[in-house]
Design a protein around this motif. Structure first.
Motif, PDB file in Angstrom:
ATOM      1  N   LEU A 127      62.218  80.256  40.369  1.00 38.13           N
ATOM      2  CA  LEU A 127      62.900  81.432  39.604  1.00 38.13           C
ATOM      3  C   LEU A 127      62.500  82.632  39.375  1.00 38.13           C
ATOM      4  CD1 LEU A 127      64.306  79.022  37.334  1.00 38.13           C
ATOM      5  CD2 LEU A 127      65.081  79.205  39.328  1.00 38.13           C
ATOM      6  N   ALA A 128      63.035  83.463  39.295  1.00 46.04           N
ATOM      7  CA  ALA A 128      62.592  84.245  39.038  1.00 46.04           C
ATOM      8  C   ALA A 128      62.027  84.506  37.715  1.00 46.04           C
ATOM      9  CB  ALA A 128      63.618  85.847  38.936  1.00 46.04           C
ATOM     10  N   THR A 129      60.758  85.764  37.613  1.00 48.00           N
ATOM     11  CA  THR A 129      59.849  85.687  36.322  1.00 48.00           C
ATOM     12  C   THR A 129      60.514  86.932  35.557  1.00 48.00           C
ATOM     13  OG1 THR A 129      58.237  86.900  37.064  1.00 48.00           O
ATOM     14  CG2 THR A 129      58.281  84.508  36.604  1.00 48.00           C
ATOM     15  N   GLY A 130      60.277  86.645  33.741  1.00 48.48           N
ATOM     16  CA  GLY A 130      60.488  87.945  33.085  1.00 48.48           C
ATOM     17  C   GLY A 130      59.444  87.561  32.027  1.00 48.48           C
ATOM     18  N   ASP A 131      59.830  89.142  30.812  1.00 45.61           N
ATOM     19  CA  ASP A 131      59.005  88.833  29.237  1.00 45.61           C
ATOM     20  C   ASP A 131      60.442  88.305  29.059  1.00 45.61           C
ATOM     21  OD1 ASP A 131      57.776  88.861  27.138  1.00 45.61           O
ATOM     22  OD2 ASP A 131      58.075  90.493  27.740  1.00 45.61           O
ATOM     23  N   THR A 132      60.193  86.447  28.564  1.00 42.42           N
ATOM     24  CA  THR A 132      61.307  86.547  27.670  1.00 42.42           C
ATOM     25  C   THR A 132      60.398  85.657  26.037  1.00 42.42           C
ATOM     26  OG1 THR A 132      61.406  84.277  28.707  1.00 42.42           O
ATOM     27  CG2 THR A 132      62.899  85.262  29.289  1.00 42.42           C
ATOM     28  N   THR A 133      59.734  86.737  25.668  1.00 47.61           N
ATOM     29  CA  THR A 133      58.999  86.448  24.955  1.00 47.61           C
ATOM     30  C   THR A 133      58.995  86.028  23.683  1.00 47.61           C
ATOM     31  OG1 THR A 133      56.652  86.538  25.748  1.00 47.61           O
ATOM     32  CG2 THR A 133      56.399  86.614  23.578  1.00 47.61           C
ATOM     33  N   VAL A 225      59.264  55.712  42.629  1.00 47.91           N
ATOM     34  CA  VAL A 225      59.698  56.133  43.706  1.00 47.91           C
ATOM     35  C   VAL A 225      59.692  57.132  44.156  1.00 47.91           C
ATOM     36  CG1 VAL A 225      60.613  53.730  44.146  1.00 47.91           C
ATOM     37  CG2 VAL A 225      62.275  55.632  44.227  1.00 47.91           C
ATOM     38  N   ASP A 226      59.970  58.026  42.723  1.00 43.27           N
ATOM     39  CA  ASP A 226      60.268  59.493  43.347  1.00 43.27           C
ATOM     40  C   ASP A 226      59.278  59.857  41.970  1.00 43.27           C
ATOM     41  OD1 ASP A 226      61.291  58.496  40.708  1.00 43.27           O
ATOM     42  OD2 ASP A 226      62.931  60.444  40.632  1.00 43.27           O
ATOM     43  N   LEU A 227      59.398  61.152  42.174  1.00 41.92           N
ATOM     44  CA  LEU A 227      59.157  61.770  40.532  1.00 41.92           C
ATOM     45  C   LEU A 227      59.511  63.530  40.795  1.00 41.92           C
ATOM     46  CD1 LEU A 227      56.172  62.638  38.540  1.00 41.92           C
ATOM     47  CD2 LEU A 227      55.189  63.602  40.603  1.00 41.92           C
ATOM     48  N   THR A 228      59.906  63.732  39.285  1.00 44.12           N
ATOM     49  CA  THR A 228      60.438  65.237  38.901  1.00 44.12           C
ATOM     50  C   THR A 228      60.018  65.867  38.324  1.00 44.12           C
ATOM     51  OG1 THR A 228      62.315  64.471  40.136  1.00 44.12           O
ATOM     52  CG2 THR A 228      62.179  66.115  38.980  1.00 44.12           C
ATOM     53  N   VAL A 229      59.303  66.542  38.143  1.00 48.48           N
ATOM     54  CA  VAL A 229      58.254  67.689  36.765  1.00 48.48           C
ATOM     55  C   VAL A 229      59.686  68.612  36.659  1.00 48.48           C
ATOM     56  CG1 VAL A 229      56.975  69.066  36.779  1.00 48.48           C
ATOM     57  CG2 VAL A 229      56.476  66.831  37.699  1.00 48.48           C
ATOM     58  N   HIS A 230      60.153  69.674  35.701  1.00 45.67           N
ATOM     59  CA  HIS A 230      60.324  70.475  35.287  1.00 45.67           C
ATOM     60  C   HIS A 230      59.721  71.495  34.161  1.00 45.67           C
ATOM     61  CE1 HIS A 230      64.167  67.401  36.317  1.00 45.67           C
ATOM     62  NE2 HIS A 230      64.700  69.360  36.077  1.00 45.67           N
ATOM     63  N   LEU A 231      59.609  71.995  34.383  1.00 40.17           N
ATOM     64  CA  LEU A 231      57.919  73.145  33.806  1.00 40.17           C
ATOM     65  C   LEU A 231      59.127  74.278  32.950  1.00 40.17           C
ATOM     66  CD1 LEU A 231      55.360  73.325  36.848  1.00 40.17           C
ATOM     67  CD2 LEU A 231      55.728  71.751  34.389  1.00 40.17           C
ATOM     68  N   HIS A 232      58.282  74.576  31.567  1.00 39.63           N
ATOM     69  CA  HIS A 232      59.083  75.856  30.962  1.00 39.63           C
ATOM     70  C   HIS A 232      57.996  76.760  30.687  1.00 39.63           C
ATOM     71  CE1 HIS A 232      57.392  73.530  27.790  1.00 39.63           C
ATOM     72  NE2 HIS A 232      57.292  74.812  27.371  1.00 39.63           N
ATOM     73  N   ARG A 233      57.121  76.065  31.159  1.00 40.18           N
ATOM     74  CA  ARG A 233      56.060  77.718  31.343  1.00 40.18           C
ATOM     75  C   ARG A 233      54.223  76.474  32.363  1.00 40.18           C
ATOM     76  NH1 ARG A 233      50.891  77.143  29.040  1.00 40.18           N
ATOM     77  NH2 ARG A 233      51.574  75.322  27.875  1.00 40.18           N
ATOM     78  N   ARG A 234      53.776  77.807  33.434  1.00 39.75           N
ATOM     79  CA  ARG A 234      53.275  77.186  34.365  1.00 39.75           C
ATOM     80  C   ARG A 234      51.882  76.844  33.712  1.00 39.75           C
ATOM     81  NH1 ARG A 234      52.794  78.694  38.611  1.00 39.75           N
ATOM     82  NH2 ARG A 234      51.090  79.067  40.751  1.00 39.75           N
ATOM     83  N   PRO A 235      52.017  76.170  33.888  1.00 36.84           N
ATOM     84  CA  PRO A 235      50.542  75.687  33.432  1.00 36.84           C
ATOM     85  C   PRO A 235      49.252  75.937  33.858  1.00 36.84           C
ATOM     86  CG  PRO A 235      50.910  73.834  35.418  1.00 36.84           C
ATOM     87  CD  PRO A 235      52.466  75.030  34.460  1.00 36.84           C
ATOM     88  N   GLU A 236      47.792  75.405  32.990  1.00 36.48           N
ATOM     89  CA  GLU A 236      46.858  76.421  33.399  1.00 36.48           C
ATOM     90  C   GLU A 236      45.881  76.218  32.930  1.00 36.48           C
ATOM     91  OE1 GLU A 236      46.931  79.157  35.074  1.00 36.48           O
ATOM     92  OE2 GLU A 236      48.398  80.213  34.837  1.00 36.48           O
ATOM     93  N   GLY A 237      44.668  75.576  33.563  1.00 38.13           N
ATOM     94  CA  GLY A 237      43.083  75.209  32.861  1.00 38.13           C
ATOM     95  C   GLY A 237      42.838  73.833  33.954  1.00 38.13           C
TER      96      GLY A 237
END
Length: 285
Positions: A127-133, A225-237
């Motif tokens: 997905l495209a990124t933008g400032d939604t702070t 038998v599966d793994l699904t990951v949804h992210l609302h923010r990019r993890p760091e560290g």
């Protein structure tokens, strides 16, 4: 964890041989990788644990996206892995294509091929990124930092090179079906290659099904038998936080649900569907 639709009963070697490599995978060429002993699985050390393989697939997607001409969607916001069979501890090839191109939304597919057969099929929404702070909100509080917590040897529950490579810091003693813990590793994902923070983070997420076992893996099987990951923010560290609940149903299925954290707070959710069945009774001597 470990992610095999045909997982064998958990096998416990007397000891894991010492390893000198500092990574889970070594590159063979642009698209092929060789797993090291650190990637060996928990149900069967002769298989790959799915967790580092998931990270490797994300790494391959990152490289594919970075190599394309022109700008496009930048944030991998959901990835769903389907585990199609046994993940032999053998060389794998990652093949990537675009399913749905777009300037702001794109769907890509990656297939991990082992021994000439598709072993994992993954689809990722970019997905495209933008400032939604200004409108950001709705997340939970941070977890206590791992530096304040004592390590827990997950090798007391599971064998395998991958499990032995982990630094696990639970917030409290894990209970059947419930645990919250930080997970990290000192190993590189791929030897000699720069790996992004997301791939390194995803490489630890599949551990969730192993930190909150409802039944001993020496008596019951419950591979995902599966793994699904949804992210609302990019993890760091370097730390992956897992707030995990495992549910077993009455007819052979289960679900592992996890809220995902980094040191700054929640980053998303992960779900794993389980096939639950008792191990065959041991044959009499």
């Amino acid at each position: 964890m470990p992610g095999s639709t045909v997982a064998s009963p958990v096998r416990r070697p007397e000891r894991i041989p010492p390893l000198t490599t500092g990574s889970y995978y070594e590159p063979v060429d642009e698209h092929r990788y060789k797993p090291t002993g650190h990637a060996s699985g928990a149900w069967d050390p002769g298989e790959q644990h799915f967790s580092p393989l998931a990270g490797l697939i994300v790494h391959a997607i990152d490289r594919h996206v970075a190599a394309r001409p022109g700008a496009g969607p930048a944030a991998l916001s959901r990835i769903s892995f389907d585990i199609l069979g046994r993940l032999a501890l053998d060389e794998c090839e990652i093949r990537i294509g675009t399913v749905r191109p777009g300037r702001t939304i794109e769907l890509v597919e990656a297939v991990a091929v082992i021994a000439g057969r598709p072993a994992v099929r993954a689809r990722a929404w970019l997905l495209a990124t933008g400032d939604t702070t200004a409108v950001a909100g709705g997340t939970a509080d941070r977890l206590p930092p791992p530096g304040t917590l004592r390590p827990w040897p997950l090798t007391s529950v599971w064998p395998g090179g991958y499990i032995a490579s982990l630094d696990v810091r639970p917030l409290a003693p894990p209970q059947p079906g419930r645990a919250t813990a930080w997970v990290s590793t000192g190993l590189d994902l791929v030897a000699g290659q720069s790996v992004g923070s997301l791939a390194s983070y995803i490489a630890l997420v599949d551990t969730a099904n192993g930190i909150a076992v409802r039944q001993p893996p020496t008596a019951w099987m419950f591979p995902n038998v599966d793994l699904t990951v949804h992210l609302h923010r990019r993890p760091e560290g370097r730390w992956t936080g897992l707030d995990t609940t495992v549910t077993f149903g009455p007819a052979g299925q289960g679900v592992t649900s996890t809220v995902l954290y980094d040191l700054a707070g929640p980053v998303g959710h992960a779900q794993q569907i389980l096939t639950v069945r008792p191990l065959p009774a041991a044959a009499p001597d």
